[in-house]
Design a protein around this motif. Sequence first.
Motif, PDB file in Angstrom:
ATOM      1  N   SER A 367       0.818  -1.213   0.000  1.00  0.00           N
ATOM      2  CA  SER A 367       0.000   0.000   0.000  1.00  0.00           C
ATOM      3  C   SER A 367       0.850   1.261   0.000  1.00  0.00           C
ATOM      4  O   SER A 367       0.552   2.226  -0.718  1.00  0.00           O
ATOM      5  N   GLU A 368       1.894   1.247   0.809  1.00  0.00           N
ATOM      6  CA  GLU A 368       2.770   2.424   0.860  1.00  0.00           C
ATOM      7  C   GLU A 368       3.425   2.652  -0.494  1.00  0.00           C
ATOM      8  O   GLU A 368       3.572   3.803  -0.943  1.00  0.00           O
ATOM      9  N   ALA A 369       3.802   1.575  -1.167  1.00  0.00           N
ATOM     10  CA  ALA A 369       4.379   1.712  -2.506  1.00  0.00           C
ATOM     11  C   ALA A 369       3.339   2.213  -3.507  1.00  0.00           C
ATOM     12  O   ALA A 369       3.641   3.026  -4.391  1.00  0.00           O
ATOM     13  N   ALA A 370       2.099   1.740  -3.354  1.00  0.00           N
ATOM     14  CA  ALA A 370       1.038   2.124  -4.296  1.00  0.00           C
ATOM     15  C   ALA A 370       0.687   3.601  -4.194  1.00  0.00           C
ATOM     16  O   ALA A 370       0.255   4.207  -5.184  1.00  0.00           O
ATOM     17  N   THR A 371       0.848   4.194  -3.012  1.00  0.00           N
ATOM     18  CA  THR A 371       0.535   5.622  -2.865  1.00  0.00           C
ATOM     19  C   THR A 371       1.419   6.486  -3.760  1.00  0.00           C
ATOM     20  O   THR A 371       1.018   7.590  -4.149  1.00  0.00           O
ATOM     21  N   GLN A 372       2.591   5.978  -4.082  1.00  0.00           N
ATOM     22  CA  GLN A 372       3.489   6.730  -4.974  1.00  0.00           C
ATOM     23  C   GLN A 372       2.919   6.827  -6.384  1.00  0.00           C
ATOM     24  O   GLN A 372       3.340   7.668  -7.181  1.00  0.00           O
ATOM     25  N   TYR A 373       1.962   5.965  -6.690  1.00  0.00           N
ATOM     26  CA  TYR A 373       1.343   5.956  -8.018  1.00  0.00           C
ATOM     27  C   TYR A 373      -0.101   6.439  -7.972  1.00  0.00           C
ATOM     28  O   TYR A 373      -0.856   6.266  -8.939  1.00  0.00           O
TER      29      TYR A 373
END
Length: 445
Positions: A367-373
């Motif tokens: 989820s934390e990685a997805a927020t970057q997108y």
Amino acid sequence: MLAFVGIAMILCFMYLIMTKKLNAVVALIFIPVVFALMAYFLGFYFDSLSHIEMSELGEMMLNGIKKLAPTGIMLLFAILYFAIMIDTGLFDPSVKWILKKVKGDPLRVTLGTVFLTLIVSLDGDGSTTYMICVAAMLPLYRRLGMSPLIMAGLMMMASGIMNLTPWGGPTARAASALKVDPSAIFVPMILPMLVSIIWLFFVAYMYGRFERKRLGVIELDISHADHIQISQDPSANRANLRWFNGLLTFILMVSLILGILPLPILFMLALCIALIVNYRDLELQKSLIAKHSGSALAVVSIIFAAGIFTGILSGTGMVTAMSEQLINIIPKSMGPYLAPITAILSMPLTFFMSNDAFYYGVLPILSEAATQYGITPVEMARASIVGQPVHLLSPLVPSTYLLCGLAAIEFADHQKFTLKWATLTCLVMLCSALILGVFPFYSTL
């Protein structure tokens, strides 16, 4: 270095609960504290860890618990509410009606199996669901000569879909792991769940047609249906108030969908009204709450313990550090697809590891990685619960062993028979969620 400590913490946590060295509650509390202390002492040697202060550790844990308190309260009162509704006999007529309607027709039996399981699964307890449904349906399957594998497969998939309710477990875990409102996850998923239920009825129809062709229709004495009931305590049965309990439950569900009040408040009020109207005897109220407190405590304690885990994971900056490393690994061309990727990964990952390990260990990083997108945590939470019908086939799920034992079938045979249909059910839910825009197939940010 901080990312390394975070990964080591998650791997240690997953190993200890998957090998049953520690139970989930102990692991969720103890492991993050140990690794937070480790990060503190390593901070004397690594500049990247120097910002972690011992005095902040307690505040991190307390903040994590505070953020999960509404979810824990909602689960506590939701489990108690549906358990009380079963005690009142609210669902008994539905069971009797199903058994009388199916008669000796294999097609009606398979459809009735799905319908019955969907109703009983409302309480969110898989073990209770299987005990009630198998007791009601297995005699019919045996009398007609139908395969109990069909019964077990349909029950498990129906339970897997209904397990996505906020009080069922996975949704609450996803909400607590990502600190989002459970209703924000569940309400948009209602339509994909309905599509999956329609698909499941189609699967039941296909197997029912096959069994009808193989066995024919047999005239049966279904008088035993009058003696079937899912409420086990005669003193708690309130058949005369069934209309009121049905109306109360209907209003509760409508209020939940419309978001009239927060979920914890809705279930707290509904439970109070149910107890006041159905049971004037205070001692009976206490005994019923005590009877169901064990199953409620088992779930709620995990949620509050998860507050320690998520509080330390985010407070120390571990989840941010790990997500940065994950972003470096994931090709930039795949980043915008993280929501459907998470949905697909949830099938094998929740099969090979427990829900606790996946939702508290893996999902926060994704989820934390997805927020970057530009993909929000609530969208990732919705995607993460898609794989639950497959998860229930995992050898790590105790209730599935109970189902196989009650149905007198081998666990391996059940897995072999059901896996393909459970996978297809997850894919139907995934496709419908993407079409309905519950979470994005591709983020344009």
